[in-house]
Design an enzyme around this catalytic site. Structure first.
Site, PDB file in Angstrom:
ATOM      1  N   LYS A 189       0.742  -1.423   0.039  1.00 34.50           N
ATOM      2  CA  LYS A 189       0.483   0.136  -0.046  1.00 34.50           C
ATOM      3  C   LYS A 189       1.258   1.511  -0.154  1.00 34.50           C
ATOM      4  O   LYS A 189       1.193   1.464   1.097  1.00 34.50           O
ATOM      5  CB  LYS A 189      -0.870  -0.307   1.083  1.00 34.50           C
ATOM      6  CG  LYS A 189      -1.844   0.920   1.192  1.00 34.50           C
ATOM      7  CD  LYS A 189      -2.341   1.623   2.823  1.00 34.50           C
ATOM      8  CE  LYS A 189      -2.176   2.767   3.306  1.00 34.50           C
ATOM      9  NZ  LYS A 189      -1.759   3.711   2.992  1.00 34.50           N
ATOM     10  N   GLY A 241       6.556   4.714   8.598  1.00 31.40           N
ATOM     11  CA  GLY A 241       6.286   5.745   8.213  1.00 31.40           C
ATOM     12  C   GLY A 241       6.746   6.266  10.239  1.00 31.40           C
ATOM     13  O   GLY A 241       7.277   6.008  10.959  1.00 31.40           O
ATOM     14  N   SER A 242       5.147   6.956  10.628  1.00 30.70           N
ATOM     15  CA  SER A 242       5.606   7.624  12.216  1.00 30.70           C
ATOM     16  C   SER A 242       5.179   6.236  13.142  1.00 30.70           C
ATOM     17  O   SER A 242       5.078   5.641  12.863  1.00 30.70           O
ATOM     18  CB  SER A 242       4.248   8.427  12.305  1.00 30.70           C
ATOM     19  OG  SER A 242       3.015   7.244  12.756  1.00 30.70           O
ATOM     20  N   THR A 243       6.084   6.770  13.969  1.00 31.75           N
ATOM     21  CA  THR A 243       6.102   5.926  15.425  1.00 31.75           C
ATOM     22  C   THR A 243       4.358   5.649  16.051  1.00 31.75           C
ATOM     23  O   THR A 243       4.145   5.177  16.640  1.00 31.75           O
ATOM     24  CB  THR A 243       7.067   7.101  16.843  1.00 31.75           C
ATOM     25  OG1 THR A 243       8.157   6.881  15.687  1.00 31.75           O
ATOM     26  CG2 THR A 243       7.284   5.867  17.762  1.00 31.75           C
ATOM     27  N   GLU A 244       3.700   6.822  16.102  1.00 28.84           N
ATOM     28  CA  GLU A 244       2.256   6.340  16.375  1.00 28.84           C
ATOM     29  C   GLU A 244       1.329   5.805  15.984  1.00 28.84           C
ATOM     30  O   GLU A 244       1.447   4.772  16.197  1.00 28.84           O
ATOM     31  CB  GLU A 244       1.931   8.155  16.096  1.00 28.84           C
ATOM     32  CG  GLU A 244       0.296   8.540  16.927  1.00 28.84           C
ATOM     33  CD  GLU A 244      -0.502   9.521  15.970  1.00 28.84           C
ATOM     34  OE1 GLU A 244       0.118  10.735  15.098  1.00 28.84           O
ATOM     35  OE2 GLU A 244      -1.037   9.911  16.914  1.00 28.84           O
ATOM     36  N   GLY A 246       3.089   3.322  14.196  1.00 32.06           N
ATOM     37  CA  GLY A 246       3.672   1.730  14.307  1.00 32.06           C
ATOM     38  C   GLY A 246       3.479   1.583  15.454  1.00 32.06           C
ATOM     39  O   GLY A 246       3.299   0.469  15.693  1.00 32.06           O
ATOM     40  N   GLU A 263       9.600   1.149  10.530  1.00 30.03           N
ATOM     41  CA  GLU A 263      11.214   1.969  10.077  1.00 30.03           C
ATOM     42  C   GLU A 263      10.275   3.085  11.050  1.00 30.03           C
ATOM     43  O   GLU A 263       9.064   3.906   9.370  1.00 30.03           O
ATOM     44  CB  GLU A 263      11.320   1.272   8.845  1.00 30.03           C
ATOM     45  CG  GLU A 263      12.945   1.751   8.895  1.00 30.03           C
ATOM     46  CD  GLU A 263      12.965   4.037   7.810  1.00 30.03           C
ATOM     47  OE1 GLU A 263      12.571   4.892   9.113  1.00 30.03           O
ATOM     48  OE2 GLU A 263      12.728   4.342   7.142  1.00 30.03           O
ATOM     49  N   CYS A 297      13.354  10.357   6.728  1.00 29.30           N
ATOM     50  CA  CYS A 297      13.270   9.358   8.757  1.00 29.30           C
ATOM     51  C   CYS A 297      14.559   9.958   9.575  1.00 29.30           C
ATOM     52  O   CYS A 297      14.735   9.966  10.531  1.00 29.30           O
ATOM     53  CB  CYS A 297      12.675   8.578   8.589  1.00 29.30           C
ATOM     54  SG  CYS A 297      13.207   7.444   7.204  1.00 29.30           S
ATOM     55  N   GLU A 395       9.969  14.963  16.049  1.00 27.22           N
ATOM     56  CA  GLU A 395       9.829  14.900  14.302  1.00 27.22           C
ATOM     57  C   GLU A 395       9.447  16.077  13.961  1.00 27.22           C
ATOM     58  O   GLU A 395       7.679  16.028  14.398  1.00 27.22           O
ATOM     59  CB  GLU A 395       9.752  14.031  14.264  1.00 27.22           C
ATOM     60  CG  GLU A 395      10.157  13.275  13.004  1.00 27.22           C
ATOM     61  CD  GLU A 395      10.118  11.834  12.059  1.00 27.22           C
ATOM     62  OE1 GLU A 395       9.102  11.052  12.435  1.00 27.22           O
ATOM     63  OE2 GLU A 395      10.945  11.884  11.484  1.00 27.22           O
TER      64      GLU A 395
END
Lengths: 489, 303
Positions: A189, A241-244, A246, A263, A297, A395
């Protein structure tokens, strides 16, 4: 002295726009089972050019039912694809790589139109590296037992792969190439703002005759991603993508038996010692934070400078900023392009406001006039930043740098490691021993010494702490895509 | 702490200048600027008065064909000391300077008194500019004070002539050496008294040693010039020499100067190309840009 210049105004570069003669269809369907198909969801969304806010095309939004069909197509394709000899799989990968090279210009223009990055970067970095990843993994396909000596190597199965908008084609290559080399099938995706190059990659798969279902591309936003993550027939999830998000994926896959690599975000430290080659370090700062508008990133967004050279570094950085050309991403002389989306621009502007509110000093180059339409942000940096400031902790994912100072190596390390993230770091010194000493003590997955933001398919990439786990690229990048079984049978 | 130079990012930056796309108006303006910055050079054992005369003719009238906008003349003609008088006479009133190599060019392997005498003779013969070579032997042996003292003595012998200090970067080899030699030369030449902008140049090469001028080497020297300007407000000139043969290469250098030092330096007053064959390629491009087709090589005079 000699006279004879006929130049009244200072010499400058003319516009050098690349052509936009790349075919873009009005509508893009989903690529499932080797065919382009309309979404069962009957829902579509627009993708726009962030540099002029013009609509480029409508993209199918894959719903749960569409994802289900895609996963089943991948599942059906798995037995024959995984049984294909490594040599044969390698041939497909090699053909894909060649075809990306042949269509490189088209890919580069499309990437720039859809994502806003300068043509110089899509042409010289994104597309060549994407091809390189396929070449590199074409080489591994028939040598997997040498990557894992003494073990029997099996594919994991159907992989769900969700990629970000900052390097759309390159991230697709990072995810697909190792998965295919190891005999897996994929449901990919792309990010909703940048689907076009992934869909064009589907055309390449058709051209090289990749068996139907081996790669399926489903476009859409977060819900499409969630449907992939939660589908019972997905054996492995790979997310960038974002840590959130993730963290969300990690909790959703917990206990499901799915293997996972993440990642995620970063707030990487770039440490410049007084004994560094300062002019070159300035280049490292610039490519660390302003490369791809800072949508990276591993961007070196926290700069730590040894106090004696702080003023020199700031002076030189200001000077260097003057030669950065911000504007039309399709112009070959553009160094910094458009911010990828309105939402991202808002986020960046919010952080800039917060930075000023909290007492940091804002510097930017405002020499160039920006186009009236589109999403733009002047490359900038903050001085008088405290490590506790929001802009030094969170970030931003934009061309915004926080400059801080330190006095001793211990202090540099303490400050650099004082973050939940751990993706990358940079060390600048001409002393070899110091490089190794500092690099050893930095909590980061990737450490560059006297350079920054250099990528290669043979070099593993990935983070520690809240920047994620698992590696992509290199021999280590194969590991998440294989099941290892006892002794070789 | 001595400034050090790291090759990886230096070369990456140098390469980035060559990626600028210079087209149309910008190209034409740039090419004319390049012509005005050329030190048209002949430095051969077989140089004759006739050759220098025809070079001087070319320096003033670069192209015999018709062009809507007249071309600028080059900045200077660069010759050996024995031919300074010939060049001086041929260029009288033209606005083109006479530059003379001196100090035992190209090796500099002569006693200092001989080298100083060389300079004085060239100046008294009428040279407007002196292109000296540094003592590479002393430099590589670590005898920096000697190198510096010699440069200072040469500067004092120049009178009103401007001085270009050739580092011969091909023999210095490392970027660190190039940077250190640049700083040393600038310091030595400015130590005796205040100098005006463009009175002192640093120059890459004699043209007799390969590699001669390259983008990264020139970038190191430009950075030395920038740091000196930031510290003192005095503008040192720059002259890459040798190996710059095409218009395209020359435009890359202009881009580098513009982005490293600023528009101020985009003038023959502060930037020169030491080249013998560059002018004809630039002319070819200008004619092509004007008429739409490339002229043949024989459409341009060799000297």
């Amino acid at each position: 002295m000699a006279e004879g210049t006929n130049t009244q105004s200072p010499w400058d570069y003319s516009d050098a726009p690349d052509s936009t003669h790349v075919d873009i269809a009005k509508k893009y369907q989903l690529y499932i089972g080797g065919k382009f198909v309309s979404p069962k969801s009957r829902s579509w969304f627009a993708t726009t050019n962030p540099a002029n806010e013009q609509k480029l095309a409508d993209i199918a939004s894959a719903g749960k039912a569409d994802v289900n069909i895609a996963v089943l197509a991948a599942k059906r394709a798995l037995p024959s694809w995984s049984k294909l000899s490594g040599c044969e799989r390698g041939k497909y990968l090699f053909a894909i790589a060649r075809r990306i090279q042949e269509r490189a210009r088209e890919f580069a223009i499309l990437e720039t139109m859809d994502g806003g990055k300068p043509i110089k970067e899509s042409r010289d970095v994104d597309i060549p590296l994407a091809a390189q990843h396929f070449f590199y993994h074409a080489g591994w396909a028939d040598k997997l037992e040498y990557a894992f000596p003494g073990r029997a190597v099996k594919p994991v199965g159907v992989c769900g792969q969700i990629i970000p908008w900052n390097f759309p084609l390159l991230m697709a290559a990072w995810k697909l190439a190792p998965a295919l080399a190891c005999g897996n099938t994929c449901v990919l995706k792309p990010a909703e703002t940048t689907s076009l190059t992934a869909l064009r990659l589907a055309e390449v798969f058709e051209e090289v005759g990749l068996p139907p279902g081996v790669v399926n591309i489903v476009t859409g936003a977060g819900e499409t991603g969630a449907a992939i993550v939660n589908h019972p027939n997905i054996q492995k999830v790979a997310f960038t993508g974002s840590t959130e998000v993730g963290k969300l994926i990690m909790s959703q896959t917990a206990g499901s038996g799915k293997s996972l690599t993440l990642e995620l975000g970063g707030k990487s430290a770039n440490i410049i010692f007084a004994d560094a080659a300062i002019d070159q370090a300035i280049e490292g700062i610039v490519s660390g934070i302003y490369f791809n508008q800072g949508h990276v990133c591993c961007a070196g967004s926290r700069l730590f400078v040894e106090e004696p050279i702080l003023d020199t570094v700031i002076r030189k950085l200001k000077h260097r900023l003057k030669s950065l050309r911000v504007g039309d991403p399709l112009d070959k002389n553009t160094d910094v392009g458009a911010i990828n989306s309105k939402a991202q621009l808002k986020t960046i502007q919010h952080y800039i406001d917060v930075g000023e509110d909290e007492g940091a000093t804002y510097h930017s180059c405002q020499t160039e006039r920006l186009p009236s339409k589109g999403h733009w942000c002047h490359p900038c940096f903050f001085t008088d930043v405290q490590p506790s400031h929001t802009i030094a902790r969170e970030e931003i994912f934009g061309p915004v740098l926080s400059v801080m100072s330190f006095r001793t190596p211990e202090e540099a390390l303490m400050r650099a490691n004082n973050t939940p993230y751990g993706l990358a770091a940079g060390v600048w010194t001409e002393k070899g021993a110091k490089i190794f000493d500092i690099a050893r003590q930095l909590d980061a997955g990737v450490i560059w010494c006297n350079t920054y933001n250099k990528f290669d398919a043979s070099s593993p990439f990935g983070g520690v702490k809240e920047s994620g786990f698992g590696r992509e690229g290199g021999m280590q990048g194969l590991r998440p895509y294989v099941k290892l079984q006892g002794a070789m049978s | 702490m001595l400034p050090s130079v790291d090759s990886v990012m230096l070369e990456q930056r140098a390469q980035s200048f060559a990626k600028r796309s210079i087209k149309n108006e910008s190209k034409m303006q740039g090419l004319r600027l390049v012509l005005s910055m050329i030190d048209l050079t002949t430095l051969e054992g077989k140089d004759s008065a006739e050759k220098v005369k025809s070079l001087c003719k070319k320096a003033v009238h670069l192209y015999e064909g018709e062009l809507a906008e007249p071309l600028p003349h080059v900045a200077a003609v660069c010759v050996y000391p024995s031919l300074v008088k010939v060049a001086k006479k041929a260029l009288e009133g033209s606005g083109v300077n006479v530059a003379s190599v001196a100090t035992g060019f190209p090796s500099g392997q002569y006693p200092i008194d001989v080298r100083i005498g060389d300079v004085k003779k060239a100046v008294s013969a009428g040279a407007d500019e002196i292109d000296m070579v540094i003592n590479r032997g002393a430099f590589l042996a670590g005898n920096y004070k000697k190198v510096k003292d010699e440069i200072a003595r040469v500067k004092n012998s120049c009178g009103n002539a401007h001085l270009k200090i050739i580092l011969e970067t091909g023999e210095l080899e490392t970027y660190d050496h190039v940077r250190f030699a640049s700083d040393l030369a600038i310091e030595a030449a400015t130590e005796a008294g205040k100098i005006s902008d463009g009175e002192v140049f640093i120059k890459t090469s004699t043209g007799k040693v390969s590699p001669a001028a390259t983008l990264p080497v020139t970038l190191v020297m430009l950075e030395a010039i920038r740091d000196f300007y930031d510290a003192t407000g005095v503008r040192i000139g720059m002259k890459p020499a040798g190996g710059i043969k095409t218009a395209k290469q020359a435009l890359h250098y202009l881009v580098m100067v513009k982005e490293t030092l600023g528009d101020e330096w985009l003038s023959p007053h502060l930037f020169r190309f030491g080249a013998s064959s560059l002018a004809n390629d630039v002319l070819r491009q200008i004619v092509k840009q004007t008429t739409g087709h490339y002229p043949a090589g024989y459409d341009f005079s060799e000297a």
